[in-house]
Design a protein around this motif. Structure first.
Motif, PDB file in Angstrom:
ATOM      1  N   ARG A   1      -8.960  -0.073   6.030  1.00 33.21           N
ATOM      2  CA  ARG A   1      -8.627   1.292   6.423  1.00 33.21           C
ATOM      3  C   ARG A   1      -7.174   1.323   6.889  1.00 33.21           C
ATOM      4  O   ARG A   1      -6.763   0.517   7.713  1.00 33.21           O
ATOM      5  CB  ARG A   1      -9.535   1.751   7.560  1.00 33.21           C
ATOM      6  CG  ARG A   1      -9.190   3.149   8.085  1.00 33.21           C
ATOM      7  CD  ARG A   1     -10.156   3.603   9.148  1.00 33.21           C
ATOM      8  NE  ARG A   1     -10.047   2.746  10.327  1.00 33.21           N
ATOM      9  CZ  ARG A   1     -10.882   2.809  11.359  1.00 33.21           C
ATOM     10  NH1 ARG A   1     -11.892   3.657  11.355  1.00 33.21           N
ATOM     11  NH2 ARG A   1     -10.727   2.010  12.393  1.00 33.21           N
ATOM     12  N   LEU A   2      -6.420   2.265   6.335  1.00 37.37           N
ATOM     13  CA  LEU A   2      -5.043   2.509   6.744  1.00 37.37           C
ATOM     14  C   LEU A   2      -5.045   3.767   7.607  1.00 37.37           C
ATOM     15  O   LEU A   2      -5.465   4.831   7.149  1.00 37.37           O
ATOM     16  CB  LEU A   2      -4.136   2.711   5.524  1.00 37.37           C
ATOM     17  CG  LEU A   2      -2.703   3.159   5.792  1.00 37.37           C
ATOM     18  CD1 LEU A   2      -1.932   2.113   6.587  1.00 37.37           C
ATOM     19  CD2 LEU A   2      -2.003   3.472   4.481  1.00 37.37           C
ATOM     20  N   SER A   3      -4.617   3.637   8.859  1.00 37.07           N
ATOM     21  CA  SER A   3      -4.527   4.777   9.772  1.00 37.07           C
ATOM     22  C   SER A   3      -3.051   5.119   9.958  1.00 37.07           C
ATOM     23  O   SER A   3      -2.243   4.232  10.240  1.00 37.07           O
ATOM     24  CB  SER A   3      -5.141   4.433  11.127  1.00 37.07           C
ATOM     25  OG  SER A   3      -6.493   4.057  10.978  1.00 37.07           O
TER      26      SER A   3
ATOM     27  N   VAL B   1       0.873  -1.174   0.000  1.00 38.62           N
ATOM     28  CA  VAL B   1       0.000   0.000   0.000  1.00 38.62           C
ATOM     29  C   VAL B   1       0.912   1.226   0.000  1.00 38.62           C
ATOM     30  O   VAL B   1       1.800   1.335   0.846  1.00 38.62           O
ATOM     31  CB  VAL B   1      -0.927   0.025   1.231  1.00 38.62           C
ATOM     32  CG1 VAL B   1      -1.811   1.262   1.219  1.00 38.62           C
ATOM     33  CG2 VAL B   1      -1.770  -1.243   1.300  1.00 38.62           C
ATOM     34  N   ALA B   2       0.715   2.107  -0.963  1.00 37.24           N
ATOM     35  CA  ALA B   2       1.542   3.317  -1.059  1.00 37.24           C
ATOM     36  C   ALA B   2       0.663   4.554  -0.890  1.00 37.24           C
ATOM     37  O   ALA B   2      -0.467   4.594  -1.377  1.00 37.24           O
ATOM     38  CB  ALA B   2       2.252   3.359  -2.407  1.00 37.24           C
ATOM     39  N   VAL B   3       1.208   5.534  -0.179  1.00 35.89           N
ATOM     40  CA  VAL B   3       0.528   6.814   0.017  1.00 35.89           C
ATOM     41  C   VAL B   3       1.507   7.929  -0.312  1.00 35.89           C
ATOM     42  O   VAL B   3       2.717   7.755  -0.259  1.00 35.89           O
ATOM     43  CB  VAL B   3      -0.004   6.975   1.454  1.00 35.89           C
ATOM     44  CG1 VAL B   3      -1.039   5.910   1.780  1.00 35.89           C
ATOM     45  CG2 VAL B   3       1.114   6.959   2.471  1.00 35.89           C
ATOM     46  N   ARG B   4       0.943   9.070  -0.659  1.00 36.94           N
ATOM     47  CA  ARG B   4       1.757  10.268  -0.845  1.00 36.94           C
ATOM     48  C   ARG B   4       1.363  11.263   0.225  1.00 36.94           C
ATOM     49  O   ARG B   4       0.195  11.331   0.602  1.00 36.94           O
ATOM     50  CB  ARG B   4       1.597  10.833  -2.251  1.00 36.94           C
ATOM     51  CG  ARG B   4       0.201  11.247  -2.608  1.00 36.94           C
ATOM     52  CD  ARG B   4       0.062  11.921  -3.962  1.00 36.94           C
ATOM     53  NE  ARG B   4      -0.077  11.173  -5.163  1.00 36.94           N
ATOM     54  CZ  ARG B   4      -1.039  10.337  -5.502  1.00 36.94           C
ATOM     55  NH1 ARG B   4      -1.987  10.032  -4.666  1.00 36.94           N
ATOM     56  NH2 ARG B   4      -1.077   9.770  -6.665  1.00 36.94           N
ATOM     57  N   LEU B   5       2.333  12.013   0.703  1.00 37.57           N
ATOM     58  CA  LEU B   5       2.060  13.079   1.655  1.00 37.57           C
ATOM     59  C   LEU B   5       2.110  14.388   0.871  1.00 37.57           C
ATOM     60  O   LEU B   5       3.121  14.706   0.246  1.00 37.57           O
ATOM     61  CB  LEU B   5       3.081  13.092   2.788  1.00 37.57           C
ATOM     62  CG  LEU B   5       2.910  14.188   3.847  1.00 37.57           C
ATOM     63  CD1 LEU B   5       1.512  14.177   4.452  1.00 37.57           C
ATOM     64  CD2 LEU B   5       3.968  14.053   4.919  1.00 37.57           C
TER      65      LEU B   5
ATOM     66  N   ARG C   1       5.591   3.775   1.607  1.00 44.82           N
ATOM     67  CA  ARG C   1       5.102   2.441   1.243  1.00 44.82           C
ATOM     68  C   ARG C   1       5.049   1.544   2.469  1.00 44.82           C
ATOM     69  O   ARG C   1       5.903   1.630   3.351  1.00 44.82           O
ATOM     70  CB  ARG C   1       6.018   1.844   0.191  1.00 44.82           C
ATOM     71  CG  ARG C   1       6.089   2.651  -1.077  1.00 44.82           C
ATOM     72  CD  ARG C   1       7.082   2.096  -2.074  1.00 44.82           C
ATOM     73  NE  ARG C   1       7.134   0.654  -1.910  1.00 44.82           N
ATOM     74  CZ  ARG C   1       8.165  -0.102  -2.251  1.00 44.82           C
ATOM     75  NH1 ARG C   1       9.220   0.403  -2.767  1.00 44.82           N
ATOM     76  NH2 ARG C   1       8.147  -1.402  -2.066  1.00 44.82           N
ATOM     77  N   PHE C   2       4.046   0.659   2.463  1.00 43.41           N
ATOM     78  CA  PHE C   2       3.847  -0.262   3.575  1.00 43.41           C
ATOM     79  C   PHE C   2       3.527  -1.642   3.023  1.00 43.41           C
ATOM     80  O   PHE C   2       2.799  -1.772   2.036  1.00 43.41           O
ATOM     81  CB  PHE C   2       2.683   0.203   4.461  1.00 43.41           C
ATOM     82  CG  PHE C   2       2.870   1.610   4.957  1.00 43.41           C
ATOM     83  CD1 PHE C   2       3.580   1.850   6.122  1.00 43.41           C
ATOM     84  CD2 PHE C   2       2.359   2.678   4.252  1.00 43.41           C
ATOM     85  CE1 PHE C   2       3.770   3.146   6.567  1.00 43.41           C
ATOM     86  CE2 PHE C   2       2.539   3.979   4.688  1.00 43.41           C
ATOM     87  CZ  PHE C   2       3.243   4.215   5.853  1.00 43.41           C
ATOM     88  N   LYS C   3       4.064  -2.661   3.678  1.00 40.68           N
ATOM     89  CA  LYS C   3       3.736  -4.044   3.333  1.00 40.68           C
ATOM     90  C   LYS C   3       2.790  -4.560   4.398  1.00 40.68           C
ATOM     91  O   LYS C   3       3.031  -4.386   5.598  1.00 40.68           O
ATOM     92  CB  LYS C   3       5.003  -4.906   3.281  1.00 40.68           C
ATOM     93  CG  LYS C   3       4.713  -6.359   2.910  1.00 40.68           C
ATOM     94  CD  LYS C   3       5.974  -7.137   2.653  1.00 40.68           C
ATOM     95  CE  LYS C   3       6.607  -7.543   3.950  1.00 40.68           C
ATOM     96  NZ  LYS C   3       7.725  -8.490   3.777  1.00 40.68           N
TER      97      LYS C   3
ATOM     98  N   LEU D   1       8.196   0.259   4.457  1.00 38.81           N
ATOM     99  CA  LEU D   1       9.206  -0.097   3.461  1.00 38.81           C
ATOM    100  C   LEU D   1       9.977   1.157   3.069  1.00 38.81           C
ATOM    101  O   LEU D   1       9.461   2.268   3.198  1.00 38.81           O
ATOM    102  CB  LEU D   1       8.535  -0.694   2.216  1.00 38.81           C
ATOM    103  CG  LEU D   1       7.782  -2.000   2.407  1.00 38.81           C
ATOM    104  CD1 LEU D   1       7.060  -2.378   1.126  1.00 38.81           C
ATOM    105  CD2 LEU D   1       8.741  -3.108   2.822  1.00 38.81           C
ATOM    106  N   PRO D   2      11.167   0.982   2.527  1.00 40.37           N
ATOM    107  CA  PRO D   2      11.905   2.151   2.048  1.00 40.37           C
ATOM    108  C   PRO D   2      11.138   2.857   0.932  1.00 40.37           C
ATOM    109  O   PRO D   2      10.449   2.224   0.133  1.00 40.37           O
ATOM    110  CB  PRO D   2      13.214   1.564   1.508  1.00 40.37           C
ATOM    111  CG  PRO D   2      13.313   0.198   2.098  1.00 40.37           C
ATOM    112  CD  PRO D   2      11.913  -0.258   2.370  1.00 40.37           C
ATOM    113  N   SER D   3      11.282   4.159   0.887  1.00 38.56           N
ATOM    114  CA  SER D   3      10.611   4.953  -0.141  1.00 38.56           C
ATOM    115  C   SER D   3      11.340   4.809  -1.468  1.00 38.56           C
ATOM    116  O   SER D   3      12.569   4.746  -1.513  1.00 38.56           O
ATOM    117  CB  SER D   3      10.591   6.418   0.286  1.00 38.56           C
ATOM    118  OG  SER D   3       9.949   7.194  -0.695  1.00 38.56           O
TER     119      SER D   3
END
Length: 122
Positions: A98-100, A37-41, A86-88, A77-79
């Motif tokens: 839901r990702l908190s 799961v990847a997010v951008r800030l 990024r998260f595994k 995970l490393p960016s």
């Protein structure tokens, strides 16, 4: 006195944590025991990505499907690029997740908290 008078007329726009938000890179992720799961800030004022935030809290659960207590392990995970985080995690069944996230943005006081909903697909 002149310094105080001039200082009172100069205003600087100070950012706060409400000026930032996490956004999903993809709203659907393929289910599996090593789902990414990847997010951008994003700085909402400029639209620019924000690198180097410190993520201090992370959780994945199935709250959108009424199963908030059903959590999955999650690992940072490393960016691969600045401003993308990024998260595994293990998404063993299709459905709503839901990702908190809790984070500190460099140079800002206070903490940023976001809850993002996404789907795990077969």
């Amino acid at each position: 006195m002149i310094g105080l008078a001039l200082g009172g007329t100069i205003s600087t726009a100070l950012a706060g944590t409400e000026d930032y938000e996490f956004q999903l890179v993809q709203s659907a992720v393929k289910k599996g025991d090593a789902a990414i799961v990847a997010v951008r800030l994003v700085d909402k004022r400029s639209g620019k990505l924000v690198p180097d935030a410190v993520i201090f809290a992370q959780r994945v659960d199935m709250a959108p499907d009424g199963m908030e207590m059903m959590t999955s392990p999650i690992e940072s995970l490393p960016s691969t690029e600045p401003g993308i985080y990024r998260f595994k995690t293990s998404l063993m069944m299709p459905g709503g997740y839901r990702l908190s996230l809790g984070a500190k943005v460099q140079g800002e006081t206070g903490s940023l908290e976001n809850k993002l909903e996404f789907k795990a697909t077969p």
